[in-house]
Design a protein around this motif. Structure first.
Motif, short mmCIF file in Angstrom:
data_model
loop_
_atom_site.label_atom_id
_atom_site.label_comp_id
_atom_site.label_asym_id
_atom_site.label_seq_id
_atom_site.Cartn_x
_atom_site.Cartn_y
_atom_site.Cartn_z
N MET A 38 51.77 37.06 39.32
CA MET A 38 50.50 37.67 39.72
C MET A 38 50.17 38.85 38.80
O MET A 38 51.01 39.72 38.60
N ALA A 39 48.98 38.84 38.21
CA ALA A 39 48.59 39.89 37.27
C ALA A 39 47.10 40.22 37.43
O ALA A 39 46.26 39.52 36.89
N PRO A 40 46.77 41.30 38.14
CA PRO A 40 45.38 41.77 38.18
C PRO A 40 45.04 42.50 36.87
O PRO A 40 45.80 43.36 36.43
N VAL A 41 43.91 42.14 36.27
CA VAL A 41 43.51 42.72 34.99
C VAL A 41 41.99 42.88 34.96
O VAL A 41 41.28 42.32 35.78
N THR A 42 41.54 43.62 33.95
CA THR A 42 40.12 43.62 33.63
C THR A 42 39.95 43.18 32.18
O THR A 42 40.80 43.46 31.34
N HIS A 43 38.88 42.45 31.95
CA HIS A 43 38.47 42.06 30.61
C HIS A 43 37.24 42.88 30.19
O HIS A 43 36.60 42.57 29.20
N GLY A 44 36.89 43.88 30.99
CA GLY A 44 35.67 44.64 30.75
C GLY A 44 34.47 43.91 31.31
O GLY A 44 33.72 44.45 32.12
N ASN A 45 34.31 42.65 30.94
CA ASN A 45 33.19 41.85 31.44
C ASN A 45 33.54 41.14 32.75
O ASN A 45 32.71 40.46 33.32
N ALA A 46 34.78 41.30 33.21
CA ALA A 46 35.23 40.69 34.46
C ALA A 46 36.45 41.44 34.98
O ALA A 46 37.14 42.13 34.22
N VAL A 47 36.69 41.28 36.27
CA VAL A 47 37.94 41.71 36.88
C VAL A 47 38.61 40.44 37.37
O VAL A 47 37.97 39.64 38.07
N SER A 48 39.86 40.24 36.99
CA SER A 48 40.53 38.96 37.22
C SER A 48 41.89 39.14 37.87
O SER A 48 42.53 40.19 37.73
N VAL A 49 42.32 38.07 38.52
CA VAL A 49 43.70 37.93 38.96
C VAL A 49 44.22 36.65 38.32
O VAL A 49 43.62 35.59 38.49
N TYR A 50 45.30 36.76 37.58
CA TYR A 50 45.98 35.60 37.00
C TYR A 50 47.25 35.35 37.79
O TYR A 50 47.91 36.29 38.26
N CYS A 51 47.60 34.07 37.94
CA CYS A 51 48.85 33.70 38.59
C CYS A 51 49.19 32.27 38.20
O CYS A 51 48.45 31.63 37.46
N ARG A 52 50.29 31.78 38.72
CA ARG A 52 50.72 30.40 38.49
C ARG A 52 50.80 29.67 39.82
O ARG A 52 51.27 30.21 40.82
N ASP A 53 50.33 28.40 39.82
CA ASP A 53 50.47 27.56 41.01
C ASP A 53 51.92 27.07 41.08
O ASP A 53 52.74 27.39 40.21
N PRO A 54 52.28 26.30 42.12
CA PRO A 54 53.69 25.90 42.27
C PRO A 54 54.27 25.09 41.11
O PRO A 54 55.49 25.02 40.97
N GLU A 55 53.43 24.47 40.28
CA GLU A 55 53.95 23.71 39.15
C GLU A 55 53.69 24.40 37.81
O GLU A 55 53.80 23.81 36.75
N GLY A 56 53.36 25.69 37.88
CA GLY A 56 53.26 26.49 36.67
C GLY A 56 51.92 26.50 35.98
O GLY A 56 51.77 27.11 34.91
N ASN A 57 50.89 25.85 36.54
CA ASN A 57 49.55 25.92 35.96
C ASN A 57 48.99 27.32 36.16
O ASN A 57 49.05 27.85 37.27
N ARG A 58 48.44 27.90 35.10
CA ARG A 58 47.88 29.25 35.22
C ARG A 58 46.49 29.17 35.83
O ARG A 58 45.63 28.37 35.41
N LEU A 59 46.28 30.02 36.83
CA LEU A 59 44.98 30.14 37.50
C LEU A 59 44.41 31.51 37.20
O LEU A 59 45.14 32.49 37.08
N GLU A 60 43.09 31.57 37.12
CA GLU A 60 42.39 32.84 37.03
C GLU A 60 41.31 32.83 38.09
O GLU A 60 40.51 31.91 38.17
N LEU A 61 41.29 33.87 38.91
CA LEU A 61 40.18 34.12 39.83
C LEU A 61 39.52 35.38 39.31
O LEU A 61 40.21 36.36 39.01
N PHE A 62 38.19 35.35 39.15
CA PHE A 62 37.53 36.48 38.52
C PHE A 62 36.19 36.79 39.16
O PHE A 62 35.54 35.94 39.75
N MET A 63 35.80 38.05 38.98
CA MET A 63 34.49 38.54 39.39
C MET A 63 33.82 39.09 38.15
O MET A 63 34.41 39.91 37.43
N ASP A 64 32.62 38.64 37.84
CA ASP A 64 31.88 39.17 36.70
C ASP A 64 31.50 40.62 36.95
O ASP A 64 31.20 41.02 38.08
N THR A 65 31.47 41.41 35.88
CA THR A 65 30.92 42.76 35.94
C THR A 65 29.52 42.72 35.31
O THR A 65 29.16 41.71 34.69
#
Length: 185
Positions: free
Chosen positions: A103-130
């Motif tokens: 789990m990694a909450p970050v900002t890209h400046g143009n978005a605020v995101s949470v990155y994580c891995r699902d149970p089989e290691g696929n990377r997911l990003e949930l984000f909100m645009d700024t």
């Protein structure tokens, strides 16, 4: 022959090969609130269809057949937009409760995101645009425990450091102009 317009092609869904179909279906249904719309077999492959949009039969299809010993995952990330920081925090908590890792909450400046891995290691990003644009790639850690105002102020300060900072509306207008040029080329 008529050339296609940009609106003639829209992204609809993605399919993932999985090793443990029930576990992966449960994760996406519980953590991200997908609804199972269908399931079945297509020859030797079992499929589960999932959607969060009643206009889309499926946005995600899970299919058996992923080798258990894959040395490299070809999925860079699967990204989901959320409307606001409250929703981002809520999904962050659900993802943790359902066993998401890295789990990694970050900002890209143009978005605020949470990155994580699902149970089989696929990377997911949930984000909100700024409301801003700034050059990418940019990724800096952010604390979701802060107030909405503090998070947005931090994201804006990070974005403003870059020379091409502008409003999202200005950036969208520029990209629309470039896309029109590309379409007419």
């Amino acid at each position: 022959m008529q050339l296609p317009h940009r609106s003639d092609l829209q992204f609809s869904h993605i399919g993932l090969y999985v090793t443990d179909l029930p576990r992966m279906a449960r994760f996406y249904k519980q953590a991200l609130r997908f609804t199972q719309t269908d399931e079945g077999d297509l020859g030797p492959v079992q499929l589960v269809f999932l959607s969060r949009d009643p206009n889309e039969h499926h946005q995600l299809v899970l299919a058996t057949g992923r080798p258990a010993d894959m040395a490299f995952n070809v999925v860079n990330q699967i990204s989901f937009r959320v409307p606001d920081l409250g929703a981002l925090r809520g999904f962050h908590d659900r993802l943790l409760a359902e066993g998401a890792t890295d789990m990694a909450p970050v900002t890209h400046g143009n978005a605020v995101s949470v990155y994580c891995r699902d149970p089989e290691g696929n990377r997911l990003e949930l984000f909100m645009d700024t409301p801003w644009y700034c050059e990418q790639p940019l990724k800096e850690p952010i604390d979701l425990g802060q107030s909405d105002e503090a998070i947005l102020a931090q994201a804006e300060a990070i974005a403003r450091r870059l020379p091409k900072f502008m409003s999202r509306a200005q950036w969208q207008a520029e990209v629309a102009r470039r896309m029109q040029e590309d379409q007419n080329a």
